[in-house]
Design a protein around this motif. Structure first.
Motif, mmCIF file in Angstrom:
data_model
loop_
_atom_site.group_PDB
_atom_site.id
_atom_site.type_symbol
_atom_site.label_atom_id
_atom_site.label_comp_id
_atom_site.label_asym_id
_atom_site.label_seq_id
_atom_site.Cartn_x
_atom_site.Cartn_y
_atom_site.Cartn_z
ATOM 1 N N ILE A 28 -41.899 76.887 112.192
ATOM 2 C CA ILE A 28 -41.666 75.766 113.100
ATOM 3 C C ILE A 28 -40.414 76.006 113.933
ATOM 4 O O ILE A 28 -39.565 76.826 113.593
ATOM 5 N N THR A 29 -40.319 75.245 115.004
ATOM 6 C CA THR A 29 -39.157 75.310 115.883
ATOM 7 C C THR A 29 -38.525 73.927 115.939
ATOM 8 O O THR A 29 -39.219 72.940 116.196
ATOM 9 N N ILE A 43 -30.295 69.664 114.865
ATOM 10 C CA ILE A 43 -30.990 69.045 113.736
ATOM 11 C C ILE A 43 -30.931 69.971 112.522
ATOM 12 O O ILE A 43 -30.630 69.541 111.402
ATOM 13 N N VAL A 44 -31.185 71.249 112.736
ATOM 14 C CA VAL A 44 -31.121 72.225 111.647
ATOM 15 C C VAL A 44 -29.716 72.261 111.059
ATOM 16 O O VAL A 44 -29.545 72.280 109.831
ATOM 17 N N ASP A 45 -28.699 72.245 111.908
ATOM 18 C CA ASP A 45 -27.308 72.263 111.426
ATOM 19 C C ASP A 45 -27.008 71.031 110.581
ATOM 20 O O ASP A 45 -26.366 71.138 109.533
#
Length: 78
Positions: free
Chosen positions: A8-9, A14-16
């Motif tokens: 997924i991308t 958000i990932v951080d």
């Protein structure tokens, strides 16, 4: 429970944020929990709509059933 691997991308910020809360290896756990919560909310909303629909017609249904019961149980001269 079977598991499916996804690629997924997501936006970096958000990932951080997820990594800061769950650790670098906790992204899958977070996404699983988030998806489960979202699905539960969607299902609850769908079921609530059905329940409200049944409740809206409940009185009418009871009246129709009473009329039908009267016709079925009525003694008839043959």
């Amino acid at each position: 429970m079977s598991i499916t691997r996804l690629n997924i991308t997501l936006p970096t910020h958000i990932v951080d944020d997820v990594k800061a809360l769950y650790g670098p290896r906790g992204i899958s756990q977070f996404l699983e929990e988030a998806a489960a919560e979202k699905l539960a909310a969607l299902k609850k909303s769908a079921y609530q709509g059905l329940i409200e629909g049944y409740q809206a017609t409940a009185e009418e249904t009871v009246e129709v059933l009473k009329k039908f019961e009267n016709v079925v149980t009525e003694k008839r001269d043959v």
